[in-house]
Motif scaffolding. Structure first.
Motif, PDB file in Angstrom:
ATOM      1  N   HIS A 650      77.828  17.102  73.745  1.00 10.50           N
ATOM      2  CA  HIS A 650      77.101  16.938  72.480  1.00 10.50           C
ATOM      3  C   HIS A 650      75.856  17.816  72.408  1.00 10.50           C
ATOM      4  O   HIS A 650      75.428  18.194  71.315  1.00 10.50           O
ATOM      5  N   TRP A 653      77.027  21.097  71.146  1.00 10.26           N
ATOM      6  CA  TRP A 653      77.466  20.992  69.758  1.00 10.26           C
ATOM      7  C   TRP A 653      76.297  20.856  68.786  1.00 10.26           C
ATOM      8  O   TRP A 653      76.419  21.198  67.602  1.00 10.26           O
ATOM      9  N   SER A 654      75.177  20.355  69.249  1.00 10.21           N
ATOM     10  CA  SER A 654      74.068  20.068  68.346  1.00 10.21           C
ATOM     11  C   SER A 654      73.662  21.267  67.488  1.00 10.21           C
ATOM     12  O   SER A 654      73.586  21.152  66.254  1.00 10.21           O
ATOM     13  N   MET A 705      78.416  12.502  67.751  1.00  6.60           N
ATOM     14  CA  MET A 705      79.247  13.693  67.663  1.00  6.60           C
ATOM     15  C   MET A 705      80.453  13.449  66.753  1.00  6.60           C
ATOM     16  O   MET A 705      80.817  14.304  65.937  1.00  6.60           O
TER      17      MET A 705
END
Length: 929
Positions: A650, A653-654, A705
């Protein structure tokens, strides 16, 4: 690139700043407390040696009275005394007494009166001057006695009053507390109210019989008040030398949670930690254990025990203004804040007992250093205590990303000036993090310990800290003896900007040229004196063989030079990474071959496991933002996202979610948008499907997420998501209770975007009938979704007719402002608005032009967000058609035209590159599928 900036900052506020709040609670106390501090500095001809204070609050009448005895020493011959006394404090000249102290050969002290001619405040200053009849000689000592009176306030300045509901009797209870930061001690008693004057206090405080008083030091004794019935007079141990702003007390009916004081710090010399609360049934055992663990962690780090016999932690319901008030020996906290999970806030507040109270900034200009250091150390201690669970992997990336966006503008803080000092504090905190890595944690820790030992009971400046760290680093061999930490730190702290590093390798010679320059993301890059800005930058080179090693000692410092050369780099088939794990707050650009090797390596399982998490996130973040800045091709930036099909962390991905949102909104008027939505679906669908349905007790990062993946898949037209959203919406709309906790909020927008006009109108109906009993935040959310989500102009036009033409009573002026602001979030919104205003110009002008606030917002929203030649022509036609009719908004539409012309150039330059990359990728994906 003003439009890009505008959209992007909105996105950051939504996705990134929210993460900061979720990660750690960051009080904006530096900007709010210290920006407006007056320079009412006192001359240094006279200094205090000690205070004796008696304070008698009258709770019923909201007043207080008292007297103070100040032991003074003359540094120079002088006939006057200057000290601080706020305008709200009443002093009577005739009652003020000054007595000179003399000591005879028998060591006996005698007091001789000195006549005070007159006294009064300096014009527009809180400095009170006493003029004396006689000249007092240098090195003389006198005792000054001043009675005083004042008011108890409802706001948290000086001595204030608050209320709470007694959890046992349900009665309303009153309490008194002090908040003397930064310079409010002068509201409570006349004094030398500057942090540099650190002296002992001997204090007595009156209170009603059924109240308890908590002061900086333990209670010495209690006597019945000699004059006031039902009042007691509490006498307290004399304090160590301390600044006036750390003086404090609380008078209340709070009860001590632990009936007997508990010392769980495994050291009898450590202070006892007491918890005082209104909720005696609350489970404070875990909180107490956490406080003791935090104290021990700090003590062990410094290897220093704070010289306090006790620390009282008071949990006060509905504490006004601030979540916490830290004074020496006392932590006053809002009860909800104390009961929160996590250790960061408690670590930061306890740290202030060492850095802030025991050692104190010499003046408030050093408060940024103090706050940044305690915030950084608090984060380090959280990592030590529980691995940083409460940060959820987001520290320090979220505050770092926000700095990158703000400080790469042409004009940082141009809209939110109050955030400037908070941003500076965040930047300084990251400088401490950089020094901790580059000097070495052992060196940094020992340097801080020496710093505290050398300044205990004293004040310090930033230079004192840099000297301590420099000496320790040179002693330990982690910094060249010709360098000093002051030059390093000040190059970052004194410049309201951040640098960009560009690396160009010579693969045949195994060398590289590294350049630094000002990092500007927003165009045009015309910042004054940008070529003069230089930083001390640690250049840490990582290779495939060393990327996972934890050695952060700097390879070389760019010591304020524009360019350096480095040698002994790896073979031409191996990449390098500089600034892994964001040890310093600066982005890095590479030559094309190095970027290609990084992209290819990350698309392998071994590559993703070899490159650490923060470094993978950094590479993505740097590539994308460098492309926006014009420093890198968008084709390369897209190449760096290819590995995300396989990424499941995550933290990595942020930034990608932010990019998807930003880029999708920016290009949604172009032909490229549909292709980008297809790419988004290809990228996110495997992640979403692998995450599956929500499970009980799953990691919060997984939940977040999944939610973000679902949001952007729905926005991109991912059919399973849309079908799920419409089904959920239908069930919700058919139930009598249509509160939003009965439908996932991420489903509302897809229905309003992809659903029918009837579904959208149903939402509008719920808005018009929204019950007043429901939280208004739900109504605001629904209105934003109705305005910002539709992809058809028909829905927007229907709403604009209600709002701009029919004067519907369902919409307030604030609603209209919110609607106009939300319409700027996508091309359907602002294009529809411009066409609507142009079509109904006469009616809209008559209704709104006299309301400057609404009118300016209307014209700005209708014209300010276009970014293509087509958009420029639309706004130019509108401008020409109504030339001279815009009134107060004339400058707004002219600025819009200038900005759109610039944005159109950006689009012409970059959209073809982006479209070609997407077409190539999508054709390959289709063929492989």
């Amino acid at each position: 690139m003003t439009n890009i900036r505008g959209i992007y900052i909105c996105v950051i506020l939504m996705l990134c700043a929210i993460q900061i709040k979720a990660t750690v609670k960051r009080d904006i106390d530096v900007s709010s407390l210290y920006m407006g501090i007056s320079e009412d500095r006192l001359p240094k001809e006279i200094v205090p040696l000690s205070y004796e204070v008696q304070i008698e609050p009258n709770i019923e009448e909201q007043t207080f009275s008292g007297y103070i005895k100040i032991h003074l020493r003359w540094i120079n011959d002088l006939k006057k005394i200057s000290l601080h006394a706020h305008f709200d404090l009443t002093l009577e000249d005739k009652k003020i007494k000054l007595k000179q102290m003399t000591t005879d050969v028998g060591n006996r002290t005698t007091l001789e009166d000195i006549t005070i001619l007159r006294g009064g405040r300096l014009p527009r200053k809180s400095i009170y001057v006493l003029h004396l009849k006689e000249l007092v000689k240098k090195d003389s000592e006198c005792m000054l006695e001043i009675p005083f009176e004042g008011n108890i306030w409802e706001t948290a300045d000086g001595l204030f009053r608050g209320h709470y509901t007694n959890s046992t009797t349900l009665d309303q209870e009153i309490y008194l507390a002090t908040n003397l930061k930064p310079n409010n001690a002068r509201r409570l008693f006349p004094c030398f109210d500057e942090p540099g004057f650190k002296v002992p206090f001997t204090v007595s405080i009156a209170r009603p019989t059924d109240f308890t008083t908590i002061f900086n030091t333990p209670l010495l004794r209690t006597d019945p008040h000699p004059l006031l019935s039902n009042y007691m007079l509490d006498y307290f141990d004399t304090t160590p030398p301390m600044s006036t702003f750390t003086f404090g007390f609380v008078v209340s009916k709070l009860q001590r949670w632990n009936n007997e004081p508990i010392n769980e710090t495994s050291n009898l010399s450590s202070p006892t930690i007491n918890i005082w609360s209104n909720q005696l049934d609350a489970d404070f055992k875990e909180i107490h254990e956490k406080l003791c663990l935090t104290y021990t962690t700090i003590k062990d780090y410094f290897n220093l025990t704070i010289p306090l016999p006790k620390i009282d932690v008071l949990a006060i319901p509905d504490l006004p203004t601030a979540d916490s008030i830290g004074i020496w020996g006392i932590l006053i906290m809002r009860d909800t804040e104390l009961l929160k999970k996590g250790n960061f806030v408690l670590s930061r507040e306890l740290l202030s007992q060492w850095i802030g109270s025991w050692i104190t900034p010499e003046w408030w200009s050093e408060a940024n250093i103090n706050k940044a250091l305690t915030s950084f150390l608090a984060a380090e201690f959280v990592m030590t205590m529980d691995g940083g669970v409460e940060f959820n992997g987001k520290y320090p990336m979220t505050i770092l990303y926000s700095l990158y966006y703000e400080l790469s503008k042409r004009y940082p803080h141009s809209r939110i000036t109050k955030m400037k000092q908070e941003t500076e504090s965040f930047k300084t905190e990251l400088v401490f993090r950089m020094l901790n890595f580059t000097l070495g944690k052992f060196t940094f820790q020992n340097g801080l310990r020496s710093f505290i030992l050398n300044h205990k009971y004293k004040t310090f400046t930033g230079d004192d800290l840099w000297v301590a760290l420099s000496n320790q680093a040179i002693k330990d061999g982690t910094l060249d003896s010709h360098f000093n930490v002051s030059d390093i730190a000040k190059s970052w702290i004194n410049q309201n900007r951040l640098p960009l590093i560009t690396v160009n390798r010579d693969y045949d010679k195994a060398t590289a040229i590294i350049d630094q320059k000002l990092y500007l993301r927003e165009r045009p890059h015309d910042v004054p004196e940008k070529d003069k800005m230089l930083w001390w930058i640690p250049i840490l080179v990582s290779t495939p063989d060393s990327i996972n090693l934890s050695n952060y000692t700097s390879y070389v410092w760019m010591n304020g030079t524009r360019q350096i050369n480095i040698a002994n780099l790896p073979k031409s088939n191996q990449f390098i990474i500089i600034n892994k794990e964001e040890i310093g707050p600066f982005p890095v650009n590479y030559d094309q071959q190095n970027w290609n090797m990084l992209s290819n390596f990350l698309q392998t399982a071994n590559g993703r496991s070899a490159i650490p998490t923060y470094t993978r996130a950094k590479l993505l973040h740097d590539a994308w933002n460098l492309a926006y800045a014009g420093e890198l091709s968008f084709a390369t930036a897209f190449d760096m996202t290819l590995f995300m099909r396989y990424e499941r962390n995550h933290i990595v991905w942020s930034p990608v979610f932010t990019f998807i949102d930003h880029f999708g909104r920016y290009i949604d008027m172009s032909e490229v948008h549909k292709k980008f939505e297809q790419y988004t679906t290809i990228l996110l669908a495997p992640l979403y499907e692998e995450l599956g349905p929500e499970s009980e007790n799953e990691d919060p990062s997984v939940t977040e997420m999944r939610k973000l993946a679902k949001t952007f898949l729905c926005r991109s037209g991912y059919q399973p998501c849309i079908a799920e959203a419409q089904k959920s919406f239908e069930l919700w709309s058919n139930e009598p209770d249509t509160s939003f906790d009965r439908i996932p909020k991420e489903y509302i927008c897809p229905v309003f975007k992809w659903g029918s006009m009837d579904e959208w109108k149903l939402g509008l109906k719920h808005l018009s009938q929204f019950p007043k009993s429901r939280p208004q935040s739900e109504r605001t959310f629904l209105l934003k979704m109705l305005v910002g989500c539709p992809s058809e102009q028909e829905k927007i036009n229907h709403l604009l007719e209600l709002v701009l033409l029919e004067s519907s009573s369902n919409f307030t002026e604030n609603d209209i402002l919110l609607i106009l602001n939300t319409l700027t979030g996508g091309s359907v919104g602002y294009t529809s608005l411009l066409k609507f205003v142009s079509k109904h110009w006469t009616l809209i002008q008559e209704r709104f032009q006299n309301n400057t606030n609404l009118w300016d917002k209307l014209i700005g929203s209708a014209t300010g967000m276009f970014a293509t030649k087509e958009g420029y022509n639309m706004v130019k036609d509108f401008y020409d058609q109504h030339r001279g009719e815009f009134g107060s908004a004339q400058h707004i539409i002219e600025k819009s035209l200038r900005n759109i012309k610039e944005e159109a150039q950006w689009s012409d330059q970059n959209l073809p590159v982006i479209e070609e990359w997407l077409e190539t990728y999508l054709s390959k994906t289709t063929t492989s599928n």
